[in-house]
Design an enzyme around this catalytic site. Structure first.
Site, short mmCIF file in Angstrom:
data_model
loop_
_atom_site.label_atom_id
_atom_site.label_comp_id
_atom_site.label_asym_id
_atom_site.label_seq_id
_atom_site.Cartn_x
_atom_site.Cartn_y
_atom_site.Cartn_z
N ASP A 91 9.09 72.48 22.77
CA ASP A 91 9.86 72.26 23.25
C ASP A 91 11.13 72.33 22.76
O ASP A 91 10.99 71.48 22.11
CB ASP A 91 9.53 71.57 24.79
CG ASP A 91 10.81 72.16 25.60
OD1 ASP A 91 10.32 72.73 26.38
OD2 ASP A 91 11.67 71.77 25.98
N HIS A 112 10.78 67.37 29.32
CA HIS A 112 11.97 67.39 29.83
C HIS A 112 11.29 66.34 30.83
O HIS A 112 11.66 66.02 32.18
CB HIS A 112 12.08 68.56 30.63
CG HIS A 112 13.04 69.59 29.92
ND1 HIS A 112 12.33 69.82 28.72
CD2 HIS A 112 14.43 69.67 29.77
CE1 HIS A 112 13.25 71.53 28.14
NE2 HIS A 112 14.48 70.35 28.78
N SER A 167 16.19 82.46 25.94
CA SER A 167 15.74 81.88 27.58
C SER A 167 16.42 82.85 28.27
O SER A 167 16.22 82.86 29.80
CB SER A 167 16.31 80.57 26.85
OG SER A 167 15.64 79.51 26.48
N CYS A 178 13.54 74.34 30.25
CA CYS A 178 12.13 73.52 29.42
C CYS A 178 11.21 74.84 29.24
O CYS A 178 10.72 75.90 30.15
CB CYS A 178 11.73 73.31 30.73
SG CYS A 178 10.16 72.24 30.15
#
Lengths: 376, 615
Positions: free
Chosen positions: B367, B373, B328, B386
């Site tokens: 996810d 989310h 991420s 997210c």
């Protein structure tokens, strides 16, 4: 001498001559080569600092190269002639491959890695190039026309430039010489020779800009050995002292103080001639030169007795290239020529050029022993 | 030419005659050349024989190389990182020693000689000439020195040799930055200028020592010495002194380096801290490290094997060569790509239900948060990391736009750091996949790439350099380790290395601020994934990441068995601070650390505290 294949049966010469001819070997040439190699091993023992292992390794290489020569001698010239263009084409393609994917050793790209072994295509060109030019010129009546001469020139130039680009100046010179000798022997006019020679001299300054840094260094060192006293210039100074102090009879085998105590890094390879001169003196050099000249003159004799134009051109060129090795190396060691990485043929330690040189003599022997019509 | 060119019939007799003429001419030229050579040699060997004999007999004058002293290396605060210490070694000249094996056996009774010493001696002996000295023992102690001195007369051809040996005072702490020097090997001999190295036995093998070899080495000097008939030096006649190697001053701060190393605790991993303004590398940690001093005088094969085969790979430079899925941590860069290309607007919202479906497919791309989310815009998607938002963004952008936008951040190619051995990582594109796998690119792969997984690989150095570019709001600065090159001898001030930077094409400054403000929320927001490192002292912009360990399968460093034991993911964190005027950009990879927010972020915080608050 007119070629008429029908007059004698192919097996005739073999019956008339002895075992050596049946094996397609030429006794005078073979003896000259063997004597020279033997002499070389004796000098190498001293030059290597009495390292018997090194002598042994060189002897093994020599033996293998002689096997290669023997095999080359078995191939009839007519086959070689047929293969010439293909060998040349393959060689040039491999040179291109070297430039694209070759291995780098000593700062130059010369090797092609074929998985199992490494191969130096520029060595192959030393044979393939004169074969190709001889093949091309022998197709038509000699002396060649202007047009054919230009094409033959291009045939020489392409691989020469590819090799010079690697960069391997020594081999490029030898390969170019091989092609030029074929052209010369084919009878091109003296005017052309003079014109091309003049042109090259006029272009020499341009070459300076095309040279690699280390090549410029060598030229500068040649012009003034003192400017690089720790590197190549030092070799030249020390090698001249070694040669000069040898005198007429030399200091004796294993007694060369100069080459044993001093800083002469290449003394078993490129500078082995200095060791020979110091320990065996001028007499030793005369013996060496006599052997070389004997081999060269025998080669030229074989060339003149060649049965077709192709054989004659090829044999003559290979012989003269061998002499170029001798002159370039001895000229370098004695300070007459700049330092170019060319070994003293069949004497210097190392195996790469050995195989090519002896294979060349194998071709000569083949040309001499596969003749169908033997004048008495 | 007398022959009419119209006639194309070969005239064999004529050709043979032409050839004969030319061959005879060549033969004459050959003879002439041979004659010139012999005359020249005759001049050297007979006319000038006396001259050369005098030179040779009185050739007591021998040229000896004087090795230059290697340049020193200092950190940013002037702490000495690499120095040269005098050391004594025992050398044998085989030509003078006679029976070498017996000499060594006898020596063993005077001073200890191990099997490794013997093996090294045998190896070096093959490379050198019989009249060169070859070391049999190195780093003699004072007692050993004295013991040999007393027994010296018994050992002809054995001598004490004084040299300077490279030493690294901080050992492991700087190993992966400095690298080390070692004996010149056969392969290196072919690539170096032999006269320049004629008095030198060591060469840089790694790190700065290798990258700056030319400057550190200096220039060889040379002296003319008078020697006796046995080659022993009597006196020096003339000498050109060697030119000392240049000293190097680094950006590296060893205090910061130590803080970073300690912050890792028991974990393995990598950390790079860069000053975004200069590209200067402030800290470079690859843990575990090793003691580079072991390599200087030849490491014993047992020690080397232990280091090489250690499961923790201490010799492996993770910063330059560790290729990890960035996870991420790449989301801010893709968010920027989306904003710049207009694929998303700052206000556009996407509903995250915990999974994403490609149009026309029923495979669920999940996810990390199973229940989703909720509604996400670009800021909250970065803050809460997210995945679904970035699946959608990636799908809109497509692989090639993603590839092109990330390229100027150094992903997929060398950062250009002044160290050797850096790896490129991998920034995939459809052209790359067609070339390497001979397959088309699949839309699903684009989604995975959007969250920094799949083929995407980056080195910690690339992450740090990209973060620095983010901190600079679009100016990529080439990372460098060496701040200045100087010479202690000349007294001149050190010569600084060149700053090189390039602008990343992104037109709207507001987009940078949008992304950076979201990264601040990662630390300071209620839902931020790294809220545990929040501080009131300064503002940090950061992004956490997690790299699944099974993706490491591409990296041959790990085998199946070990993965089973160490199933935990790698924790990643990138950050820069202070946000308003960035002084430091950090990238951290903690191997098997679990989550970026809980393990990697605190390490980065400690490093930033140390650098910004000096505590």
């Amino acid at each position: 001498m007119i070629y008429s294949p029908t007059t004698l049966a192919p097996s005739e010469p073999a019956r008339q001559h002895g075992l050596l001819t049946r094996l397609h070997l030429d006794l005078p040439l073979l003896s000259g080569l063997l004597l020279l190699c033997g002499y070389g091993l004796v000098v190498l023992y001293s030059a290597s600092g009495q390292d018997f292992g090194k002598v042994e390794r060189q002897a093994i290489r020599l033996a293998l190269a002689f096997v290669g020569m023997f095999m080359a001698a078995q191939i009839p010239p007519i086959h070689m002639r047929r293969w010439s263009p293909w060998l040349y084409l393959a060689g040039v393609l491999m040179l291109i491959a070297v430039l694209l994917f070759g291995d780098i050793g000593k700062g130059a790209q010369r090797w092609l890695n074929l998985g199992l072994f490494r191969f130096q295509p520029s060595e192959m060109l030393k044979l393939a190039l004169p074969m190709m030019v001889a093949w091309y010129l022998a197709e038509q009546p000699l002396p060649p026309t202007w047009q054919r001469l230009a094409i033959a020139g291009a045939l020489v130039l392409v691989p020469t430039l590819l090799i010079a680009k690697q960069p391997d100046l020594g081999t490029a010179v030898l390969v170019a010489a091989a092609g030029i000798f074929v052209l010369f022997l084919s009878g091109i006019g003296w005017k052309i020779i003079a014109a091309v020679g003049g042109l090259l001299m006029a272009l020499a300054p341009a070459a300076w800009y095309l040279m690699h840094d280390y090549q410029r260094q060598r030229v500068l060192t040649f012009l003034n050995p003192e400017r690089d006293p720790l590197g190549a210039g030092y070799h030249i100074i020390q090698s001249k002292i070694a040669i000069g102090s040898g005198g007429l009879f030399g200091k004796g085998w294993l007694n060369g103080t100069q080459s044993h105590l001093e800083f002469l890094p290449e003394r078993s390879t490129d500078f082995i001639f200095a060791v020979l001169s110091e320990e065996f003196g001028l007499v030793g050099i005369l013996v060496l030169m006599a052997l070389y000249l004997f081999i060269v003159y025998r080669g030229l004799y074989i060339a003149t007795r060649g049965q077709d134009t192709y054989s004659r051109l090829l044999a003559g060129s290979l012989t003269l290239v061998f002499f170029v090795y001798v002159i370039v190396n001895t000229g370098m060691v004695t300070g007459l020529l700049p330092v170019v990485g060319v070994p003293l043929p069949l004497i210097s330690y190392g195996g790469t050029s050995l195989v090519t040189i002896l294979a060349g003599f194998g071709i000569l022997m083949s040309i001499h022993t596969h003749r169908k019509l033997l004048p008495t | 030419m007398s022959v009419n060119p119209q006639i194309h019939i070969k005239n064999y007799l004529r050709e043979s005659q032409i050839f004969l003429g030319r061959a005879v001419f060549a033969g004459v030229v050959v003879g002439l050349f041979a004659l010139i050579l012999i005359v020249h040699l005759g001049r050297l060997q007979i006319l000038e024989h006396d001259h050369f004999t005098t030179l040779s007999r009185d050739n007591r004058v021998k040229l000896e190389p004087l090795p230059p002293t290697r340049g020193l290396i200092y950190d940013a605060n002037g702490v000495l990182l690499a120095q040269n210490l005098p050391a004594y070694s025992l050398e044998i000249v085989p030509e003078k020693a006679g029976d070498v094996k017996r000499t060594i056996d006898e020596l063993t009774r005077v001073i200890p000689i191990s099997n490794d010493d013997r093996a090294r001696f045998a190896r070096l002996r093959r490379q050198r000439r019989r009249f060169d000295g070859i070391p049999i023992r190195v780093k003699l102690s004072d007692e050993e020195l004295a013991r040999f001195a007393v027994n010296r007369h018994r050992f002809p051809g054995v001598d004490i040799h004084a040299t300077l040996l490279r030493q690294y005072p901080l050992a492991e702490l700087t190993a992966h930055v400095l690298g080390y020097v070692g004996r010149i090997n056969d392969r290196e001999i072919k690539t170096i200028d032999m006269s320049e190295y004629s008095g030198t036995s060591h060469i840089g093998k790694n790190g700065i020592e290798k990258a700056y070899e030319k400057l550190l080495h200096g220039h060889v000097g040379l002296q003319q010495v008078e020697v006796n008939a046995k080659g022993r030096t009597l006196r020096v006649l003339e000498s050109t002194p060697p030119v000392r190697g240049r000293d190097l001053h680094l950006f590296l701060d060893t205090d910061l380096q130590k803080t970073a190393l300690d912050a890792f605790g028991d974990y393995s991993g990598a950390l790079v801290a860069i000053n975004p303004k200069t590209g200067g590398v402030l800290a470079l940690v690859s843990k575990p490290g090793f003691d580079p001093n072991l390599f200087v005088e030849g490491i014993s094969s047992a020690t080397y094997k232990a280091l090489r085969d250690s499961e923790e790979k201490p010799l492996f430079n993770r910063v330059l060569r560790g290729q990890y899925p960035p996870g991420s941590t790449v989301k801010p860069f893709f968010a920027l790509a989306g904003l710049e290309t207009g694929a998303v607007t700052p206000s556009k919202k996407i509903l995250c239900r915990g999974f994403y479906l490609l149009p026309g497919h029923d495979h669920k791309y999940r996810d990390w948060k199973k229940w989703g989310h909720g509604k996400m815009d670009v800021r909250s998607a970065i803050t809460q990391s997210c995945d679904v938002y970035f699946y959608d963004l990636a799908h809109t952008l497509g692989v090639d736009r993603m590839h092109d936008f990330l390229t100027p951040f150094s992903f997929g190619h060398h950062t250009g750091i002044d160290l050797t051995g850096e790896l490129r990582g991998l920034l995939p594109s459809s052209a790359w996949k067609r070339r390497v796998y001979k397959q088309p690119w699949y839309p699903g792969e684009t989604l995975i790439m959007g969250i920094g997984q799949g083929y995407f690989l980056a080195t910690p150095l690339q992450l740090a350099a990209a973060t620095a570019a983010l901190a600079n709001r679009g100016i990529y600065v080439r990372p460098r380790v060496v701040k200045a090159v100087g010479s202690a001898q000349s007294g001149r001030p050190p010569h600084p290395t060149v700053l090189s930077s390039s602008r990343i094409p992104a037109s709207n400054p507001a987009n940078w601020e949008t992304v950076i403000s979201a990264m601040v929320k990662v630390i300071e927001g209620k839902h931020g994934t790294a809220r545990s490192i929040r501080t009131d002292a300064y503002h940090i912009a950061g992004k956490t990441g997690t790299a699944q360990v099974f993706s490491i399968k591409q990296d041959e460093e790990y085998d199946e068995e070990k993965i089973a034991r160490k199933m935990r993911d790698h924790a990643l964190f990138i950050a820069f601070a202070p946000v308003e005027d960035p002084q430091i950009a950090v990238a951290v990879v903690v191997e098997h650390g679990g989550h970026g927010g809980s393990v990697a972020a605190p390490i980065a915080r400690r490093v930033m505290d140390k650098y910004l608050l000096k505590q």
